[in-house]
Design a protein around this motif. Sequence first.
Motif, short mmCIF file in Angstrom:
data_model
loop_
_atom_site.label_atom_id
_atom_site.label_comp_id
_atom_site.label_asym_id
_atom_site.label_seq_id
_atom_site.Cartn_x
_atom_site.Cartn_y
_atom_site.Cartn_z
N PHE A 477 0.82 -1.21 0.00
CA PHE A 477 0.00 0.00 0.00
C PHE A 477 0.86 1.26 0.00
CE2 PHE A 477 -3.53 -2.68 0.58
CZ PHE A 477 -4.68 -1.93 0.36
N ARG A 478 1.53 1.50 -1.12
CA ARG A 478 2.27 2.75 -1.27
C ARG A 478 1.37 3.80 -1.94
NH1 ARG A 478 7.77 3.92 -0.68
NH2 ARG A 478 8.52 5.68 -1.94
N HIS A 479 0.12 3.69 -1.67
CA HIS A 479 -0.92 4.64 -2.08
C HIS A 479 -2.10 4.40 -1.16
CE1 HIS A 479 -3.11 7.44 -4.50
NE2 HIS A 479 -2.23 7.43 -5.50
N LEU A 480 -3.19 5.12 -1.36
CA LEU A 480 -4.37 4.91 -0.53
C LEU A 480 -5.04 3.59 -0.84
CD1 LEU A 480 -5.92 8.50 -0.57
CD2 LEU A 480 -4.51 7.43 1.22
N VAL A 481 -4.77 3.03 -2.01
CA VAL A 481 -5.25 1.69 -2.37
C VAL A 481 -4.02 0.84 -2.72
CG1 VAL A 481 -7.49 2.51 -3.19
CG2 VAL A 481 -5.57 2.30 -4.80
N GLY A 482 -4.22 -0.46 -2.83
CA GLY A 482 -3.11 -1.35 -3.13
C GLY A 482 -2.46 -1.03 -4.46
N ASP A 483 -1.11 -1.00 -4.49
CA ASP A 483 -0.42 -0.69 -5.75
C ASP A 483 0.67 -1.72 -6.06
OD1 ASP A 483 1.49 0.04 -3.84
OD2 ASP A 483 2.22 1.74 -5.04
N SER A 484 0.68 -2.86 -5.36
CA SER A 484 1.61 -3.94 -5.67
C SER A 484 1.05 -5.23 -5.10
CB SER A 484 3.00 -3.65 -5.09
OG SER A 484 2.96 -3.58 -3.67
N LEU A 485 1.54 -6.34 -5.60
CA LEU A 485 1.22 -7.65 -5.06
C LEU A 485 2.49 -8.22 -4.43
CD1 LEU A 485 -0.93 -9.07 -8.00
CD2 LEU A 485 -1.77 -8.48 -5.70
N ILE A 486 2.33 -8.84 -3.26
CA ILE A 486 3.48 -9.30 -2.49
C ILE A 486 3.29 -10.74 -2.04
CG2 ILE A 486 4.75 -8.98 -0.32
CD1 ILE A 486 4.23 -5.97 -0.62
N LYS A 487 4.34 -11.54 -2.15
CA LYS A 487 4.37 -12.89 -1.60
C LYS A 487 5.47 -12.92 -0.53
CE LYS A 487 5.58 -17.71 -2.55
NZ LYS A 487 6.12 -18.66 -3.54
N MET A 488 5.08 -13.24 0.73
CA MET A 488 6.04 -13.24 1.82
C MET A 488 6.36 -14.67 2.26
SD MET A 488 7.86 -11.27 3.86
CE MET A 488 7.05 -9.66 3.80
N ASP A 489 7.66 -14.93 2.45
CA ASP A 489 8.15 -16.21 2.96
C ASP A 489 8.44 -16.03 4.45
OD1 ASP A 489 9.62 -18.45 3.71
OD2 ASP A 489 10.70 -18.58 1.80
N LEU A 490 7.69 -16.70 5.30
CA LEU A 490 7.84 -16.53 6.73
C LEU A 490 9.16 -17.10 7.26
CD1 LEU A 490 4.22 -17.24 7.99
CD2 LEU A 490 5.47 -15.09 8.11
N GLU A 491 9.75 -18.02 6.56
CA GLU A 491 11.03 -18.59 7.01
C GLU A 491 12.17 -17.59 6.84
OE1 GLU A 491 11.94 -22.38 5.39
OE2 GLU A 491 10.17 -23.38 6.22
N SER A 492 12.21 -16.93 5.71
CA SER A 492 13.31 -16.00 5.43
C SER A 492 12.95 -14.54 5.67
CB SER A 492 13.77 -16.17 3.98
OG SER A 492 12.73 -15.75 3.09
N LYS A 493 11.66 -14.25 5.81
CA LYS A 493 11.13 -12.88 5.89
C LYS A 493 11.46 -12.08 4.62
CE LYS A 493 9.69 -13.38 10.17
NZ LYS A 493 10.29 -12.68 11.31
#
Length: 571
Positions: A477-493
Amino acid sequence: MSTSVLKNAFRTSKGCSITSLYRMSCVKPQTIAAAQKTYVTKVNGLPNITPLVSSVEETPEPIPTTVKGTIPTWIHGSLLRNGPGKFEFGNQHYNHWFDGMALMHRFQIEDGQVTYRSRFLRSDSYKQNSERNRIMVSEFGTLALPDPCKNFFQRFLSRFEMIKPTDNASVNFVKYKGDYYVSTETNYMHRVDPDTLESKQKVDWSKFVAVNGATAHPHFDPDGTAYNMGNSYRNKGAFYNIVRVPPERDSPEDTLEGAKILCSIAPRDKSKPSYYHSFGMSENYVVFIEQPIKMDLFKIVTARLRGKSLNEGIYWDSNQETIFHLIDKQTGKEMPVKYHAKALSTFHQINAFEQDGFLMLDICCSDDGEAINNFLVQNLRQSGEALDEMYNTMSRPFPRRFVLPLNITSETPLEQNLNTRPDSTATALCRTKNQVFCTFEDLHGEDLKDYGGLEFPHINYARYNTKPYRYYYGCGFRHLVGDSLIKMDLESKKFKVWRQPDLYPSEPVFIPSPNAEEEDDGVILSVIITPAKDKSTFLLVLDAKTFEELGRAEVPVNIPYGFHGVFKSSA
């Protein structure tokens, strides 16, 4: 995302280092909480996104799309999305983003091809407004003015009426007993045909259980049993209620028959209960988060008399702590231990699971709760320095984990960190035998701040909800609405990102591939819209493992920025 029930009336001992604060028993909870700050990255030159929050026409008949790249042929089904699509009637305009009329979308995917259709929900609110070409029904941030066709006395008396709940179900698609509904947070849902998007039946929660609303984010057990939450208002004040809906139906006409209140929870202040948009659930517990976004019931009940909209009865109280309540799903009893944290606000949970005597609660949260009243349409349509200032004054949402120790007894030592999980920086300190103060650990590295935090979280729900998991997805959310899609790996952060200029993705939806073996075997679906070019919407398909684009289906229509949705499989 409108509002639920709104619409129905350290000191440390010498030598403790910052690094050791999280693990040592010399730690006092107040200072840990104070040390935890939200990342804020100021931005300048944000583009205007007015087209994303503007009215559009519906597309009731399916239209073809232009596929570029490849959409896997194993995907069989429909992405169903919901959100506001009409922001005015006649010369009257809605004030809040949540107020717009529900517009349902269907992206049907078969044999690598996609068709699109959309339809406005024919709610009573929509029909009354359309018939008179003016706003006849009050919404979260908009008070309907007295009907000019009434005489003066009738208009005067109407100010003494309570604001009636809307059936403008614009938040999500939900599923009960095999049927699809669109839902907001009042007591009304609409059963819809998921193929044609036609409205079939208006359903009132209060006809089945004593609640005045329900969230648009139910949770489900593997057998289809659904859990939800809603408030009730009694002579003794407000209560939070956990509701369970059975998966079976006795007849094709069944809706919420058999629904029961599993547990009722008294608020800290019964005249000022907390607002909540969703809740958490592990294998054995429902987790209710009582946050310091408060609803002043007196102001809500008297809103019409005072000429105010419902949202003006909601406020953020930074002096109150957040409380986590655990309810046993089998017995329906609220656990005597309450888990406290510093003032936080949350809209969406990521996951919750039990392991080694702890309950891990993963949520997207921020350090203040002012955002709900910041999403006025006029704010979203700002440009230049005013837009930058609006965004830069808002607290960012970040993914965080609380570790709640389950085995608290009278022998549990006080003021010692009970979190013994390796590599965890979260803390849990017993204040009394029935109160534990918790601090969170970040489920991300510092580089996530460059993407404005993360919201609209999604996981491989069918296989990993209530279980230990590794990956979650969401919107930056680098704007008031979503402007990117993110996949997070909890093992490596560490995370992967899909982001392109002037493109704004919707909440990511994960679909597992056939015979999937690993957690991220599948695809991510997201609807991408842009304010920079007319009729340039497309359905994006990403490989969930690599986060590389597989294909896109271009739709020659404009679509506003929406809220939530589900994938309905036809395989």
